[in-house]
Design a protein around this motif. Sequence first.
Motif, PDB file in Angstrom:
ATOM      1  N   SER A  37       0.639  -1.072   0.333  1.00 15.99           N
ATOM      2  CA  SER A  37       0.217  -0.211  -0.026  1.00 15.99           C
ATOM      3  C   SER A  37       1.301   1.786   0.338  1.00 15.99           C
ATOM      4  N   ARG A  38       0.182   2.307  -0.651  1.00 20.64           N
ATOM      5  CA  ARG A  38       0.647   3.507  -0.301  1.00 20.64           C
ATOM      6  C   ARG A  38       2.007   3.982   1.284  1.00 20.64           C
ATOM      7  N   SER A  39       0.815   3.665   2.376  1.00 20.92           N
ATOM      8  CA  SER A  39       1.305   4.552   3.265  1.00 20.92           C
ATOM      9  C   SER A  39       2.695   3.193   3.893  1.00 20.92           C
ATOM     10  N   GLN A  40       2.500   2.126   3.324  1.00 23.33           N
ATOM     11  CA  GLN A  40       3.648   1.002   3.744  1.00 23.33           C
ATOM     12  C   GLN A  40       4.586   1.600   2.699  1.00 23.33           C
ATOM     13  N   ALA A  41       4.378   1.346   1.604  1.00 22.24           N
ATOM     14  CA  ALA A  41       5.957   1.773   0.998  1.00 22.24           C
ATOM     15  C   ALA A  41       6.069   3.251   1.336  1.00 22.24           C
ATOM     16  N   HIS A  42       5.430   4.253   2.196  1.00 22.72           N
ATOM     17  CA  HIS A  42       5.915   5.519   2.500  1.00 22.72           C
ATOM     18  C   HIS A  42       6.412   5.185   4.060  1.00 22.72           C
ATOM     19  N   MET A  44       8.099   2.716   4.673  1.00 25.50           N
ATOM     20  CA  MET A  44       9.655   1.839   4.044  1.00 25.50           C
ATOM     21  C   MET A  44      10.681   3.174   3.332  1.00 25.50           C
ATOM     22  N   VAL A  45      10.408   4.106   3.426  1.00 25.67           N
ATOM     23  CA  VAL A  45      11.535   5.372   2.352  1.00 25.67           C
ATOM     24  C   VAL A  45      11.599   5.854   3.178  1.00 25.67           C
ATOM     25  N   LEU A  46      10.612   6.176   4.716  1.00 23.37           N
ATOM     26  CA  LEU A  46      10.852   7.107   6.077  1.00 23.37           C
ATOM     27  C   LEU A  46      12.035   6.762   6.540  1.00 23.37           C
ATOM     28  N   GLU A  47      11.539   5.083   6.474  1.00 24.27           N
ATOM     29  CA  GLU A  47      12.765   4.650   7.593  1.00 24.27           C
ATOM     30  C   GLU A  47      14.048   4.699   6.951  1.00 24.27           C
ATOM     31  N   GLN A  48      14.160   3.980   5.979  1.00 20.75           N
ATOM     32  CA  GLN A  48      15.403   4.763   5.372  1.00 20.75           C
ATOM     33  C   GLN A  48      16.297   5.896   5.267  1.00 20.75           C
ATOM     34  N   VAL A  49      15.120   7.526   5.057  1.00 17.94           N
ATOM     35  CA  VAL A  49      15.731   8.560   4.976  1.00 17.94           C
ATOM     36  C   VAL A  49      15.691   8.873   6.828  1.00 17.94           C
ATOM     37  N   LEU A  56      15.470  11.527  -0.304  1.00 22.29           N
ATOM     38  CA  LEU A  56      14.498  10.556  -1.626  1.00 22.29           C
ATOM     39  C   LEU A  56      15.236  11.998  -2.823  1.00 22.29           C
ATOM     40  N   LYS A  57      15.780  11.459  -3.699  1.00 22.31           N
ATOM     41  CA  LYS A  57      16.213  11.382  -5.022  1.00 22.31           C
ATOM     42  C   LYS A  57      14.756  11.347  -6.324  1.00 22.31           C
ATOM     43  N   ARG A  58      14.631   9.767  -6.431  1.00 18.48           N
ATOM     44  CA  ARG A  58      13.635  10.396  -7.685  1.00 18.48           C
ATOM     45  C   ARG A  58      12.853   8.938  -7.493  1.00 18.48           C
ATOM     46  N   SER A  59      11.280   8.601  -7.464  1.00 17.55           N
ATOM     47  CA  SER A  59      10.356   7.840  -7.295  1.00 17.55           C
ATOM     48  C   SER A  59       9.853   7.560  -9.340  1.00 17.55           C
ATOM     49  N   GLN A  60      10.181   6.302  -8.847  1.00 19.90           N
ATOM     50  CA  GLN A  60       8.722   5.317 -10.600  1.00 19.90           C
ATOM     51  C   GLN A  60       7.612   4.866  -9.920  1.00 19.90           C
ATOM     52  N   ILE A  61       7.119   4.850 -10.273  1.00 18.42           N
ATOM     53  CA  ILE A  61       5.784   3.979 -10.664  1.00 18.42           C
ATOM     54  C   ILE A  61       6.137   3.153 -11.408  1.00 18.42           C
ATOM     55  N   LEU A  62       6.232   1.396 -11.671  1.00 19.95           N
ATOM     56  CA  LEU A  62       6.747   0.830 -13.429  1.00 19.95           C
ATOM     57  C   LEU A  62       4.811   0.066 -13.480  1.00 19.95           C
ATOM     58  N   VAL A  63       4.920  -0.161 -14.604  1.00 21.77           N
ATOM     59  CA  VAL A  63       4.367  -1.093 -15.321  1.00 21.77           C
ATOM     60  C   VAL A  63       3.505  -2.611 -14.397  1.00 21.77           C
ATOM     61  N   GLY A  64       2.410  -2.193 -14.124  1.00 22.03           N
ATOM     62  CA  GLY A  64       2.379  -3.622 -13.157  1.00 22.03           C
ATOM     63  C   GLY A  64       1.903  -3.104 -12.083  1.00 22.03           C
ATOM     64  N   GLY A  65       2.468  -1.920 -11.334  1.00 19.02           N
ATOM     65  CA  GLY A  65       1.781  -0.780 -10.282  1.00 19.02           C
ATOM     66  C   GLY A  65       3.737  -0.829  -8.896  1.00 19.02           C
ATOM     67  N   ALA A  66       4.482  -1.841  -9.326  1.00 24.73           N
ATOM     68  CA  ALA A  66       5.600  -2.207  -8.918  1.00 24.73           C
ATOM     69  C   ALA A  66       6.550  -0.862  -8.581  1.00 24.73           C
ATOM     70  N   ARG A  67       6.451  -0.565  -7.661  1.00 26.65           N
ATOM     71  CA  ARG A  67       7.702   1.329  -7.163  1.00 26.65           C
ATOM     72  C   ARG A  67       9.082   0.957  -7.128  1.00 26.65           C
ATOM     73  N   ARG A  68       9.997   1.864  -8.021  1.00 26.90           N
ATOM     74  CA  ARG A  68      11.218   1.606  -7.825  1.00 26.90           C
ATOM     75  C   ARG A  68      11.862   3.258  -6.833  1.00 26.90           C
ATOM     76  N   VAL A  69      11.996   3.691  -6.009  1.00 23.01           N
ATOM     77  CA  VAL A  69      12.760   5.124  -5.877  1.00 23.01           C
ATOM     78  C   VAL A  69      14.091   5.012  -5.339  1.00 23.01           C
ATOM     79  N   TRP A  70      14.901   5.978  -5.804  1.00 21.39           N
ATOM     80  CA  TRP A  70      16.853   6.198  -5.848  1.00 21.39           C
ATOM     81  C   TRP A  70      16.426   7.035  -4.088  1.00 21.39           C
ATOM     82  N   LEU A  71      17.543   6.638  -3.505  1.00 18.14           N
ATOM     83  CA  LEU A  71      17.651   7.379  -2.325  1.00 18.14           C
ATOM     84  C   LEU A  71      20.062   8.164  -2.962  1.00 18.14           C
ATOM     85  N   ARG A  72      19.858   8.861  -2.330  1.00 13.77           N
ATOM     86  CA  ARG A  72      20.773   8.985  -2.721  1.00 13.77           C
ATOM     87  C   ARG A  72      21.848  10.193  -0.593  1.00 13.77           C
ATOM     88  N   ARG A  73      23.272   9.788  -0.259  1.00 13.70           N
ATOM     89  CA  ARG A  73      23.547  10.888   0.524  1.00 13.70           C
ATOM     90  C   ARG A  73      24.526  11.143   0.434  1.00 13.70           C
TER      91      ARG A  73
END
Length: 84
Positions: A37-42, A44-49, A56-73
């Motif tokens: 779910s969107r809240s679960q994904a949020h 997950m990313v919030l814990e990493q951040v 958070l640098k970039r996020s992408q929703i892929l075909v089929g509904g999967a998400r890919r998030v790019w993080l940088r430091r």
Amino acid sequence: MTETGRHATHVISPSRGRISAPSRFEWRVVNIPRGTSRSQAHAMVLEQVEYGRWELKRSQILVGGARRVWLRRRVMRVQRTDAA
């Protein structure tokens, strides 16, 4: 789905697999499966951040509904100051 019947949570890749020139940033790619779910994904990313000092640098929703998030430091390069 895994053998236990549940979806895998997420996959964290430390790099994109190609070697490039030294960068000022370290990258992490997080792949989030489509059943998340969107809240679960949020969360997950919030814990990493929050705990890993990633941004958070970039996020992408892929075909089929999967998400890919790019993080940088920023990479901190420290030089020794003693005469060892």
